[in-house]
Design a protein around this motif. Sequence first.
Motif, PDB file in Angstrom:
ATOM      1  N   ARG A  62       0.799  -1.199   0.073  1.00 48.61           N
ATOM      2  CA  ARG A  62       0.007   0.064   0.028  1.00 48.61           C
ATOM      3  C   ARG A  62       0.940   1.208   0.086  1.00 48.61           C
ATOM      4  NH1 ARG A  62      -3.282  -3.081   3.784  1.00 48.61           N
ATOM      5  NH2 ARG A  62      -1.988  -1.946   5.610  1.00 48.61           N
ATOM      6  N   VAL A  63       1.839   1.194   0.736  1.00 45.66           N
ATOM      7  CA  VAL A  63       2.890   2.318   0.739  1.00 45.66           C
ATOM      8  C   VAL A  63       3.669   2.735  -0.545  1.00 45.66           C
ATOM      9  CG1 VAL A  63       4.779   3.199   2.010  1.00 45.66           C
ATOM     10  CG2 VAL A  63       3.191   2.197   3.309  1.00 45.66           C
ATOM     11  N   GLU A  64       3.921   1.576  -1.249  1.00 45.36           N
ATOM     12  CA  GLU A  64       4.620   1.712  -2.307  1.00 45.36           C
ATOM     13  C   GLU A  64       3.497   2.346  -3.325  1.00 45.36           C
ATOM     14  OE1 GLU A  64       6.044  -2.148  -3.201  1.00 45.36           O
ATOM     15  OE2 GLU A  64       8.089  -1.778  -1.899  1.00 45.36           O
ATOM     16  N   LYS A  65       2.165   1.738  -3.428  1.00 48.54           N
ATOM     17  CA  LYS A  65       1.411   2.330  -4.272  1.00 48.54           C
ATOM     18  C   LYS A  65       1.024   3.697  -4.154  1.00 48.54           C
ATOM     19  CE  LYS A  65      -2.959   0.985  -6.219  1.00 48.54           C
ATOM     20  NZ  LYS A  65      -4.303   0.459  -6.117  1.00 48.54           N
ATOM     21  N   ARG A  66       1.109   4.230  -2.868  1.00 47.14           N
ATOM     22  CA  ARG A  66       0.871   5.865  -2.558  1.00 47.14           C
ATOM     23  C   ARG A  66       1.979   6.419  -3.038  1.00 47.14           C
ATOM     24  NH1 ARG A  66      -0.126   5.903   3.569  1.00 47.14           N
ATOM     25  NH2 ARG A  66       0.009   8.198   3.119  1.00 47.14           N
ATOM     26  N   ALA A  67       3.190   5.774  -2.681  1.00 48.60           N
ATOM     27  CA  ALA A  67       4.708   6.524  -3.378  1.00 48.60           C
ATOM     28  C   ALA A  67       4.547   6.662  -4.820  1.00 48.60           C
ATOM     29  CB  ALA A  67       5.795   5.607  -2.794  1.00 48.60           C
ATOM     30  N   GLU A  68       3.866   5.413  -5.604  1.00 47.12           N
ATOM     31  CA  GLU A  68       3.839   5.487  -6.891  1.00 47.12           C
ATOM     32  C   GLU A  68       3.043   6.650  -7.494  1.00 47.12           C
ATOM     33  OE1 GLU A  68       3.064   1.815  -8.249  1.00 47.12           O
ATOM     34  OE2 GLU A  68       5.162   0.766  -7.899  1.00 47.12           O
ATOM     35  N   ASN A  69       1.760   6.924  -6.826  1.00 48.13           N
ATOM     36  CA  ASN A  69       0.921   7.815  -7.242  1.00 48.13           C
ATOM     37  C   ASN A  69       1.475   9.378  -7.271  1.00 48.13           C
ATOM     38  OD1 ASN A  69      -0.926   6.067  -7.751  1.00 48.13           O
ATOM     39  ND2 ASN A  69      -2.022   5.829  -6.036  1.00 48.13           N
ATOM     40  N   LEU A  70       2.082   9.391  -6.017  1.00 45.94           N
ATOM     41  CA  LEU A  70       2.831  10.609  -5.794  1.00 45.94           C
ATOM     42  C   LEU A  70       3.717  11.211  -6.669  1.00 45.94           C
ATOM     43  CD1 LEU A  70       2.919  10.797  -1.905  1.00 45.94           C
ATOM     44  CD2 LEU A  70       1.457  11.932  -3.277  1.00 45.94           C
ATOM     45  N   LEU A  71       4.699   9.937  -6.982  1.00 39.38           N
ATOM     46  CA  LEU A  71       5.755  10.058  -8.099  1.00 39.38           C
ATOM     47  C   LEU A  71       5.207  10.460  -9.359  1.00 39.38           C
ATOM     48  CD1 LEU A  71       8.185   7.315  -7.316  1.00 39.38           C
ATOM     49  CD2 LEU A  71       8.683   9.861  -7.433  1.00 39.38           C
ATOM     50  N   ALA A  72       3.928  10.070  -9.792  1.00 37.45           N
ATOM     51  CA  ALA A  72       3.295  10.412 -11.097  1.00 37.45           C
ATOM     52  C   ALA A  72       2.823  11.815 -10.955  1.00 37.45           C
ATOM     53  CB  ALA A  72       2.151   9.600 -11.060  1.00 37.45           C
ATOM     54  N   LYS A  73       2.429  12.324  -9.764  1.00 36.23           N
ATOM     55  CA  LYS A  73       1.941  13.811  -9.553  1.00 36.23           C
ATOM     56  C   LYS A  73       3.202  14.516  -9.941  1.00 36.23           C
ATOM     57  CE  LYS A  73      -1.961  12.564  -6.969  1.00 36.23           C
ATOM     58  NZ  LYS A  73      -2.756  12.669  -5.392  1.00 36.23           N
ATOM     59  N   VAL A  74       4.171  14.042  -9.210  1.00 33.53           N
ATOM     60  CA  VAL A  74       5.684  15.006  -9.134  1.00 33.53           C
ATOM     61  C   VAL A  74       5.874  15.077 -10.773  1.00 33.53           C
ATOM     62  CG1 VAL A  74       8.007  14.846  -8.443  1.00 33.53           C
ATOM     63  CG2 VAL A  74       6.384  14.296  -6.869  1.00 33.53           C
TER      64      VAL A  74
END
Length: 442
Positions: free
Chosen positions: A275-287
Motif C-alpha cells: 500500500r505504501v509503495e502504491k501511494r509513493a507511485e501515485n505521488l511520483l506520477a504527480k511529481v
Amino acid sequence: MSLATLTPEWDDDERMEFMFSAFKENRDVNTTDWDSKMAFWTALVLKSCRQRGSVYVSLQELNMIFRRKEKSPLGLPTVLQSLARCGKIQKESEFAASVDCGWLSWGVGLLLVKPLKWTFSSLLGGSRVPPEEPFVVIELVKEKAAEVLGAYRSSDLGGSSVLSFAELSSVCSGVCADESTLCMALLQLQRDKQVTVSLHDGEKVVKFCQHGQDRVSPVSDVDVGIYQLQRSEKLLGERVERLELEAHKCKEEAKMLLREGKKSQALRCLRGRKRVEKRAENLLAKVESIREILDRIAQSQTDKMVIQAYQAGVSALKLSLKDVTVERAENLVDQIQELCDAQDDVNQTLSRGVAGAEGDMDELEEELKLLLDETKPDSISLLPEVPSGAVKHPGGTGLLDSLPDAPHGPIGICEQLKQLSVTDADWQQKKTPTKPAEMAHR
C-alpha cells in the motif's frame, strides 16, 4: 579580536593616549590633529565591522570593542556623528524607509523599524548619540548585498527567479550572520532594482533579477504560479521519500517476523508495504506531472523571448525600410542607368578628340621633316665622295705595302726593333700631307 592586527599603532601608548582623548569642540583650533584622529577611528570602525562580518555598529558596542587598559575612547560619539552627517552610516529605520515603505509591512518586528514620525523627530532634535542605537554602515551593506547576490546565483536555486525567504536564508547562511544582516542586504538590492519582495499567503517571497535584465520586474501571477508548483514539487518529493522509508521499514519488519516464525504478521507487514509503495507511485506520477508543467512553462518563456526578439526585429526592419518603396527603387535604377549612358557618351566624345589630335601631330611631324630637308647647308654637298677602292700611299704604293714584312723565324727583341724602326724622315714624309702648292707645282 586582536586590534593590533587592524592597526600597528594599537600598541603605541603615546599614540593611543592621543587617539583616546576627546575631540576639541572647535575643529579650527587644530585642523590637522582633528582630521588625523577622525581618519584613524573611521578606518578602524570599518575594519572591525568587516572583520566581524556585521553591517551594524553602535556606540555601546564600539566602547566594548575598542576598550584598552580599562579605558574607552572618548571621541567615538563625535566619530559617529561625523559619519552620520557624511551619509556613511544611517539609522536602521532611516535606511529601510529610504528604500521602500512597502518593506515596513513585513519588516516590523524583524528589523525593529520604528515609526517614521519618531525617526524624523530624533533627527531634528539634539546631537547626543544613544549608546544602544544601531547604525547601518552603508559601505558594508553594499558589500554584503553583492555577496548575497553571488551566493544566490552560484547555488542550486540560481535558476529559480522566485524563492521563499527561508530558502534564501539557507542559501546565504555562510554569508550573513543573522536575518537582520540578510534583510539589510536585501534592502540594498531592492534599492539597486535587483530584488523585489512581496507577501504570498503570509510568507515572504523574494524575486531576483535574471541575467540579461537591467532591473527586476514585479512579482506577477505567473511568478506566483511557478513558485506554487515548485513548492508543491518539493513537498511531494519529501513525502515520497518518507513513504519509501516507510516501505523499507515494513520490509525489514516482515523479515524479522519471518525469522521469529510469525508468518501472518509478516504478511500484514508486506501488504502494508504494498500500500505504501502504491501511494509513493501515485505521488511520483504527480511529481512528474508537475515537472512536465514546469518544463512547458520554461519552454513558453523561451518562446516568449523568441517572439519578443522577432517583434523587435520586425519593428527595426520597418523603421529601416520606412522610406523605401519599389517605385522609388525603380526610379533610382533608371537615374543610375541614365547617368551611366551619359558617361559613356562623354567617354566616346573624348576618345574622338584624342584621335584627331594624334592625326594632327602626324601631319605636323611630316611638315617638320620637309622643313629640315630644305634647310640643310650646301657645303655638305661640296665634300668629296667617300673612296670606294683601296686606300693608297701617296708614293703609289698601298698603305699596307709600305709596312715591313712580318718575321718568319725566331729573332730577338733587338732585331725586331731594328726591322720595325723607321727613320724620322721617312715617317715624317709619310705622315705629313702634301701641301696644295706643291701639288699644284707638280
